[in-house]
Design a protein around this motif. Sequence first.
Motif, PDB file in Angstrom:
ATOM      1  N   GLU A  30      -0.921   3.407   3.982  1.00 36.02           N
ATOM      2  CA  GLU A  30       0.444   3.948   3.929  1.00 36.02           C
ATOM      3  C   GLU A  30       0.401   5.420   3.539  1.00 36.02           C
ATOM      4  O   GLU A  30       1.081   6.257   4.127  1.00 36.02           O
ATOM      5  N   ASP A  31      -0.449   5.736   2.548  1.00 37.44           N
ATOM      6  CA  ASP A  31      -0.564   7.133   2.114  1.00 37.44           C
ATOM      7  C   ASP A  31      -1.076   8.014   3.244  1.00 37.44           C
ATOM      8  O   ASP A  31      -0.601   9.129   3.448  1.00 37.44           O
ATOM      9  N   MET A  32      -2.088   7.505   3.979  1.00 31.87           N
ATOM     10  CA  MET A  32      -2.734   8.370   4.965  1.00 31.87           C
ATOM     11  C   MET A  32      -2.016   8.410   6.311  1.00 31.87           C
ATOM     12  O   MET A  32      -2.163   9.375   7.058  1.00 31.87           O
ATOM     13  N   GLU A  73       4.968   7.059   6.028  1.00 34.09           N
ATOM     14  CA  GLU A  73       5.977   6.012   5.824  1.00 34.09           C
ATOM     15  C   GLU A  73       6.312   5.294   7.119  1.00 34.09           C
ATOM     16  O   GLU A  73       6.167   5.855   8.196  1.00 34.09           O
ATOM     17  N   ALA A  84      -1.900   0.171   0.625  1.00 33.99           N
ATOM     18  CA  ALA A  84      -1.304   1.416   0.115  1.00 33.99           C
ATOM     19  C   ALA A  84      -2.082   2.646   0.592  1.00 33.99           C
ATOM     20  O   ALA A  84      -1.490   3.700   0.842  1.00 33.99           O
ATOM     21  N   LEU A  85      -3.402   2.502   0.725  1.00 32.46           N
ATOM     22  CA  LEU A  85      -4.198   3.656   1.160  1.00 32.46           C
ATOM     23  C   LEU A  85      -3.803   4.057   2.582  1.00 32.46           C
ATOM     24  O   LEU A  85      -3.667   5.238   2.899  1.00 32.46           O
TER      25      LEU A  85
END
Length: 271
Positions: free
Chosen positions: A105-107, A110, A102-103
């Motif tokens: 994906e955030d940085m 998408e 998830a980290l």
Amino acid sequence: MNMHDVAKRGLVLLGCGKMGSAMLAGWLRNGLPAASIWVIDPHPSEWLRKQGVNIGGALPQSPAIVVVAVKPQMMAEALPDVKSLGGGATLVISVAAGTPLALFEDMLGENTPIIRAMPNTPAAIGRGITALIGNGDTGESDLDLAEALLLAVGQVVRLESEDQMDAVTAVSGSGPAYVFHLIETLAAAGVAQGLPADLAMDLAKATVGGAGELAETADDDPAQLRVNVTSPNGTTQAALEVLMDDETGFGPLLRRAVAAAADRSRELGRG
Ligand SMILES: NC(=O)c1ccc[n+]([C@@H]2O[C@H](COP(=O)([O-])OP(=O)(O)OC[C@H]3O[C@@H](n4cnc5c(N)ncnc54)[C@H](OP(=O)(O)O)[C@@H]3O)[C@@H](O)[C@H]2O)c1
């Protein structure tokens, strides 16, 4: 995508310390052209400079793969360097401990295909084992490619869910250190029985190395191998009665050690 595409489109390695260098050595050994590899590292080692790879400078526009091998605590500083490669065309593979998908994906944005991998230090001699898990944007061919890349430094296994990564980290990621400590303590126990320190250390290293190799290659499982060398009322049995004690033996001790590592991995993952 396959290794041929990687050679054509390029591979970017972000962070070339111990693990990055071990992987890079494996890729070069396996025939990935040095000219297809770009390395980002603030202090390139002397070894790295001699490999003929691209160091610093402009990155290819759409490399096949970015491999992230910086320390988890450097991630926020390092990832912006490859942010422009997020979004789909480039597969991102991270070997950072305790850093969730998830980290990334955030940085990185998408639709970025990201694979989290947990190798271990025997990778340096091509004898590592790496566990893989991909995010929702990765497909079978991405996992095949990551597997092909990591086979250069040892065996590869695939996980079913990301939450298995904490236990994997605690078993195989941190595991080499437990074995090194086993060697230290086995040698020290030999010294306590009157052996010179260097002789005890030679015996301990060769015993752990040889038994490990035998456990990996023999048809019998480790429990059977143990039984095979334990004669009734012999020396091995005397030691195993101590080591296999339900309360004070290896079993409960390693269960606590592995649980402590897995708990720490979960803690790191929460940031
Ligand atoms: N070693 C292992 O057994 C092992 C096992 C499994 C996973 N891992 C993972 O592998 C990753 C790397 O570990 P390591 O042991 O190889 O650590 P390391 O030897 O410290 O390597 C990290 C490298 O990244 C460089 N770096 C620092 N900031 C950077 C930036 N902003 N951009 C690019 N590069 C940067 C460091 O350079 P400087 O030294 O100059 O700062 C260093 O060369 C970690 O995330 C770790 O969790 C390691």
